[in-house]
Scaffold this motif. Structure first.
Motif, mmCIF file in Angstrom:
data_model
loop_
_atom_site.group_PDB
_atom_site.id
_atom_site.type_symbol
_atom_site.label_atom_id
_atom_site.label_comp_id
_atom_site.label_asym_id
_atom_site.label_seq_id
_atom_site.Cartn_x
_atom_site.Cartn_y
_atom_site.Cartn_z
ATOM 1 N N VAL A 1 0.940 -1.318 -0.108
ATOM 2 C CA VAL A 1 0.057 0.055 -0.072
ATOM 3 C C VAL A 1 0.936 1.348 0.024
ATOM 4 O O VAL A 1 1.969 1.397 0.558
ATOM 5 N N LEU B 1 -10.688 -0.243 2.864
ATOM 6 C CA LEU B 1 -9.941 -1.134 3.203
ATOM 7 C C LEU B 1 -10.168 -2.527 2.290
ATOM 8 O O LEU B 1 -9.417 -3.433 2.409
ATOM 9 N N ILE C 1 -8.291 -2.267 -0.781
ATOM 10 C CA ILE C 1 -6.535 -2.926 -0.293
ATOM 11 C C ILE C 1 -6.567 -4.177 -0.349
ATOM 12 O O ILE C 1 -5.521 -4.554 -0.548
ATOM 13 N N SER D 1 -6.523 4.492 9.852
ATOM 14 C CA SER D 1 -7.630 3.442 9.480
ATOM 15 C C SER D 1 -7.040 2.314 9.557
ATOM 16 O O SER D 1 -7.351 1.212 9.924
ATOM 17 N N LEU D 2 -6.036 2.175 8.069
ATOM 18 C CA LEU D 2 -5.610 1.065 7.892
ATOM 19 C C LEU D 2 -4.750 0.406 8.899
ATOM 20 O O LEU D 2 -4.759 -0.744 9.250
ATOM 21 N N LEU E 1 -7.113 -8.660 5.331
ATOM 22 C CA LEU E 1 -5.983 -7.643 5.176
ATOM 23 C C LEU E 1 -4.753 -8.167 5.911
ATOM 24 O O LEU E 1 -3.640 -7.642 5.289
ATOM 25 N N ALA F 1 -1.113 -8.127 4.211
ATOM 26 C CA ALA F 1 -0.279 -6.832 4.570
ATOM 27 C C ALA F 1 0.913 -7.183 5.333
ATOM 28 O O ALA F 1 1.980 -6.393 5.290
#
Length: 254
Positions: free
Chosen positions: A34, A128, A131, A155-156, A248, A252
């Motif tokens: 990201v 989100l 992502i 927020s992420l 996520l 991530a």
């Protein structure tokens, strides 16, 4: 010199950064997942091409409809990336309507960030989801890459279990770029400031004359921690669920 259809000069972003390396629960955010940025609609052809060749698959545009109409999507609009317009404010003028926030003083923006996080919760959740499911890197941006982008980045990171210090540190990195951001946005600043009833020169001088403060992000986090049992509660109410958080985290964490 390459210009947009409305005559604004395209240039390399000055507040663009991969969020890789930020510590989150269970590890660190991996590189190439990201990217946060200032206005990608004004990105030059070389920057846009480099981003796509480097794996960019999706762009989330947090700007208002008026800003989008003003500068368009730029070269990335012609490239093979998905585009998601998810404005955090209906108009740039909303930032001047939040009690306690002075648009000429960045240190007072906490109340604006709080309102944004709560009022735009559904769009944060949609962001989100983009992502989490994009087949490559996702970039999100507003104009300066500071306020709306800062709330989105927070927020992420909250969803990934980052602590407050890591979130504030990421936010304050924009401070070193403030002068360059104002210089890059100068051609479009007049119309943006006119929406607030302000002179562009006065806004620019005020912005560059004040030291960048971590107070707005600290204020947002304090509000979330003190007002809710879970700082993600507004997002959960808007549709954030454990399955999305798990997806996520799976993608991530490096």
């Amino acid at each position: 010199m390459t210009l947009t259809d409305n005559g604004f000069e395209l240039s390399a972003p000055v507040n663009l950064r991969d969020m890789g390396g930020i510590p989150v629960a269970g590890g660190t955010l991996r590189e190439g997942f990201v990217i946060r940025a200032d206005d990608l609609a004004l990105a030059d052809e070389t920057t846009a091409s480099d981003l796509v060749e480097g794996g960019l698959a999706a762009v989330i545009d947090l700007r208002s409809a008026g800003e989008l109409a003003n500068t368009g999507r730029g070269p990335l609009g012609r490239m093979r990336v998905t585009y998601h317009h998810l404005p955090f404010m209906d108009s740039i003028g909303q930032s001047s309507q939040v009690p306690g926030s002075d648009v000429l003083d960045q240190s007072t923006f906490a109340s604006m960030y709080i309102r944004m996080y709560e009022a735009a919760a559904a769009r944060i959740v949609t962001s989100l989801a983009v992502i989490a499911t994009a087949p490559g890197a996702t970039a999100f941006h507003c104009a300066a890459g500071q306020d709306r982008t800062g709330v989105m980045a927070a927020s992420l990171l909250l969803a990934l279990g980052a602590d407050d210090d890591a979130i504030v540190e990421d936010y304050t990195r924009t401070g070193a770029n403030s002068v360059a951001i104002m210089a890059r946005l100068e051609p479009v600043m007049a119309s943006m400031m006119a929406a607030l009833g302000l002179e562009a020169d006065a806004a620019a001088k005020a912005s560059m004359g004040n030291e960048f403060s971590p107070a707005p992000m600290k204020g947002l986090l304090h509000h979330l921690n003190s007002s809710y049992g879970d700082p993600l509660e507004p997002l959960r109410t808007a549709g954030l669920n454990d399955a999305l958080v798990a997806t996520l985290r799976e993608r991530a964490i490096g």
